[in-house]
Design a protein around this motif. Structure first.
Motif, PDB file in Angstrom:
ATOM      1  N   SER A  77      53.441 -67.623 -27.415  1.00  0.00           N
ATOM      2  CA  SER A  77      54.111 -66.550 -26.666  1.00  0.00           C
ATOM      3  C   SER A  77      55.021 -65.729 -27.577  1.00  0.00           C
ATOM      4  N   THR A  78      55.641 -66.382 -28.553  1.00  0.00           N
ATOM      5  CA  THR A  78      56.475 -65.673 -29.525  1.00  0.00           C
ATOM      6  C   THR A  78      55.607 -64.754 -30.377  1.00  0.00           C
ATOM      7  N   ILE A  79      54.465 -65.269 -30.809  1.00  0.00           N
ATOM      8  CA  ILE A  79      53.528 -64.462 -31.607  1.00  0.00           C
ATOM      9  C   ILE A  79      53.008 -63.299 -30.785  1.00  0.00           C
ATOM     10  N   SER A  80      52.716 -63.535 -29.529  1.00  0.00           N
ATOM     11  CA  SER A  80      52.217 -62.475 -28.661  1.00  0.00           C
ATOM     12  C   SER A  80      53.220 -61.325 -28.579  1.00  0.00           C
ATOM     13  N   ARG A  81      54.491 -61.635 -28.413  1.00  0.00           N
ATOM     14  CA  ARG A  81      55.526 -60.591 -28.357  1.00  0.00           C
ATOM     15  C   ARG A  81      55.655 -59.881 -29.706  1.00  0.00           C
ATOM     16  N   ALA A  82      55.601 -60.648 -30.799  1.00  0.00           N
ATOM     17  CA  ALA A  82      55.717 -60.049 -32.130  1.00  0.00           C
ATOM     18  C   ALA A  82      54.538 -59.122 -32.404  1.00  0.00           C
ATOM     19  N   VAL A  83      53.343 -59.563 -32.071  1.00  0.00           N
ATOM     20  CA  VAL A  83      52.146 -58.738 -32.282  1.00  0.00           C
ATOM     21  C   VAL A  83      52.228 -57.479 -31.428  1.00  0.00           C
ATOM     22  N   ALA A  84      52.677 -57.623 -30.179  1.00  0.00           N
ATOM     23  CA  ALA A  84      52.815 -56.445 -29.313  1.00  0.00           C
ATOM     24  C   ALA A  84      53.755 -55.424 -29.942  1.00  0.00           C
ATOM     25  N   THR A  85      54.836 -55.886 -30.546  1.00  0.00           N
ATOM     26  CA  THR A  85      55.775 -54.983 -31.227  1.00  0.00           C
ATOM     27  C   THR A  85      55.106 -54.310 -32.411  1.00  0.00           C
ATOM     28  N   LEU A  86      54.393 -55.084 -33.226  1.00  0.00           N
ATOM     29  CA  LEU A  86      53.715 -54.521 -34.395  1.00  0.00           C
ATOM     30  C   LEU A  86      52.655 -53.499 -33.987  1.00  0.00           C
ATOM     31  N   VAL A  87      51.944 -53.764 -32.908  1.00  0.00           N
ATOM     32  CA  VAL A  87      50.923 -52.834 -32.417  1.00  0.00           C
ATOM     33  C   VAL A  87      51.594 -51.569 -31.865  1.00  0.00           C
ATOM     34  N   THR A  88      52.627 -51.741 -31.050  1.00  0.00           N
ATOM     35  CA  THR A  88      53.341 -50.595 -30.474  1.00  0.00           C
ATOM     36  C   THR A  88      53.915 -49.700 -31.565  1.00  0.00           C
ATOM     37  N   ASP A  89      54.414 -50.318 -32.641  1.00  0.00           N
ATOM     38  CA  ASP A  89      54.994 -49.559 -33.751  1.00  0.00           C
ATOM     39  C   ASP A  89      53.932 -48.959 -34.677  1.00  0.00           C
ATOM     40  N   GLY A  90      52.665 -49.248 -34.411  1.00  0.00           N
ATOM     41  CA  GLY A  90      51.577 -48.676 -35.210  1.00  0.00           C
ATOM     42  C   GLY A  90      51.379 -49.348 -36.557  1.00  0.00           C
ATOM     43  N   LEU A  91      51.931 -50.555 -36.721  1.00  0.00           N
ATOM     44  CA  LEU A  91      51.821 -51.275 -37.991  1.00  0.00           C
ATOM     45  C   LEU A  91      50.576 -52.155 -38.039  1.00  0.00           C
ATOM     46  N   VAL A  92      50.100 -52.550 -36.872  1.00  0.00           N
ATOM     47  CA  VAL A  92      48.936 -53.430 -36.744  1.00  0.00           C
ATOM     48  C   VAL A  92      48.041 -52.855 -35.646  1.00  0.00           C
ATOM     49  N   ALA A  93      46.749 -53.025 -35.827  1.00  0.00           N
ATOM     50  CA  ALA A  93      45.787 -52.619 -34.798  1.00  0.00           C
ATOM     51  C   ALA A  93      44.964 -53.844 -34.392  1.00  0.00           C
ATOM     52  N   ARG A  94      44.536 -53.838 -33.145  1.00  0.00           N
ATOM     53  CA  ARG A  94      43.603 -54.864 -32.668  1.00  0.00           C
ATOM     54  C   ARG A  94      42.202 -54.260 -32.769  1.00  0.00           C
ATOM     55  N   GLU A  95      41.317 -55.005 -33.447  1.00  0.00           N
ATOM     56  CA  GLU A  95      39.939 -54.550 -33.598  1.00  0.00           C
ATOM     57  C   GLU A  95      39.007 -55.629 -33.068  1.00  0.00           C
ATOM     58  N   PRO A  96      37.827 -55.242 -32.602  1.00  0.00           N
ATOM     59  CA  PRO A  96      36.880 -56.250 -32.102  1.00  0.00           C
ATOM     60  C   PRO A  96      36.531 -57.248 -33.206  1.00  0.00           C
ATOM     61  N   ASP A  97      36.483 -58.509 -32.834  1.00  0.00           N
ATOM     62  CA  ASP A  97      36.069 -59.554 -33.769  1.00  0.00           C
ATOM     63  C   ASP A  97      34.566 -59.408 -33.975  1.00  0.00           C
ATOM     64  N   PRO A  98      34.094 -59.198 -35.221  1.00  0.00           N
ATOM     65  CA  PRO A  98      32.658 -59.004 -35.456  1.00  0.00           C
ATOM     66  C   PRO A  98      31.825 -60.245 -35.131  1.00  0.00           C
ATOM     67  N   HIS A  99      32.471 -61.422 -35.034  1.00  0.00           N
ATOM     68  CA  HIS A  99      31.751 -62.668 -34.764  1.00  0.00           C
ATOM     69  C   HIS A  99      31.839 -63.093 -33.303  1.00  0.00           C
ATOM     70  N   ASP A 100      32.767 -62.492 -32.553  1.00  0.00           N
ATOM     71  CA  ASP A 100      32.955 -62.863 -31.156  1.00  0.00           C
ATOM     72  C   ASP A 100      33.423 -61.626 -30.391  1.00  0.00           C
ATOM     73  N   GLY A 101      32.513 -60.991 -29.720  1.00  0.00           N
ATOM     74  CA  GLY A 101      32.810 -59.742 -29.029  1.00  0.00           C
ATOM     75  C   GLY A 101      33.885 -59.850 -27.963  1.00  0.00           C
ATOM     76  N   ARG A 102      34.197 -61.065 -27.525  1.00  0.00           N
ATOM     77  CA  ARG A 102      35.233 -61.246 -26.501  1.00  0.00           C
ATOM     78  C   ARG A 102      36.627 -61.262 -27.109  1.00  0.00           C
ATOM     79  N   ALA A 103      36.716 -61.491 -28.412  1.00  0.00           N
ATOM     80  CA  ALA A 103      38.012 -61.638 -29.084  1.00  0.00           C
ATOM     81  C   ALA A 103      38.329 -60.403 -29.922  1.00  0.00           C
ATOM     82  N   SER A 104      39.591 -60.328 -30.329  1.00  0.00           N
ATOM     83  CA  SER A 104      39.987 -59.256 -31.249  1.00  0.00           C
ATOM     84  C   SER A 104      40.699 -59.879 -32.440  1.00  0.00           C
ATOM     85  N   VAL A 105      40.668 -59.124 -33.527  1.00  0.00           N
ATOM     86  CA  VAL A 105      41.384 -59.542 -34.729  1.00  0.00           C
ATOM     87  C   VAL A 105      42.473 -58.515 -34.999  1.00  0.00           C
ATOM     88  N   LEU A 106      43.503 -58.965 -35.672  1.00  0.00           N
ATOM     89  CA  LEU A 106      44.616 -58.102 -36.038  1.00  0.00           C
ATOM     90  C   LEU A 106      44.419 -57.627 -37.460  1.00  0.00           C
TER      91      LEU A 106
END
Length: 155
Positions: free
Chosen positions: A65-94
């Motif tokens: 849950s801590t990582i989830s909040r941190a990642v949300a901040t990084l994504v909102t700030d435009g520092l990290v993007a979520r992209e589709p996982d090429p090996h698992d279409g249901r998941a995303s990679v940072l």
């Protein structure tokens, strides 16, 4: 705890305090990356194919849950993007964005200049000895922490 061990514990507390103060100073002077997230951003960057949030939580030894909040901040700030996982279409990679790379490089330069200042009057041998000792201590303390948690979980 003997006197030498007590002295090490006190120096460790001093180091943690100075580290916290450095994080706050960097954030005040260079707020491109929120306080406490430089290490997470760097870990994501070291994973060229992208990093899953669960891997990030394991690496950082933080609750998901801590990582989830941190990642949300990084994504909102435009520092990290979520992209589709090429090996698992249901998941995303940072992945770190161009803005994230620029902010991280600037943060590393800032921290590097502070460390260089702190070590300015140290000899190369003193620096090498300190680096080796710090690495050895960190690994030993990490091992003690892991074995303590494992022992408690088994009890």
């Amino acid at each position: 705890m003997d006197g030498a061990t007590q002295a090490v514990a006190e120096r460790l507390q001093d180091l943690l305090k100075v580290t916290r103060l450095l994080k706050h100073q960097r954030t005040a002077e260079r707020p491109a990356i929120p306080a406490g997230l430089v290490g997470l951003l760097a870990h994501i960057d070291r994973t060229p194919a992208g990093c899953h949030a669960r891997e990030l939580a394991l690496h950082a030894a933080l609750d998901p849950s801590t990582i989830s909040r941190a990642v949300a901040t990084l994504v909102t700030d435009g520092l990290v993007a979520r992209e589709p996982d090429p090996h698992d279409g249901r998941a995303s990679v940072l992945v770190v964005t161009d803005k994230g790379h620029a902010a991280m490089e600037e943060a590393m330069r800032w921290y590097g200049s502070r460390i260089e200042q702190a070590l300015a009057d140290w000899t190369p041998d003193e620096i090498a000895t300190f680096s080796h000792g710090l690495d050895r201590f960190t690994r030993a303390l990490g091992g003690a922490t892991t074995s303590h948690v494992t022992t408690e979980a088994a009890a």
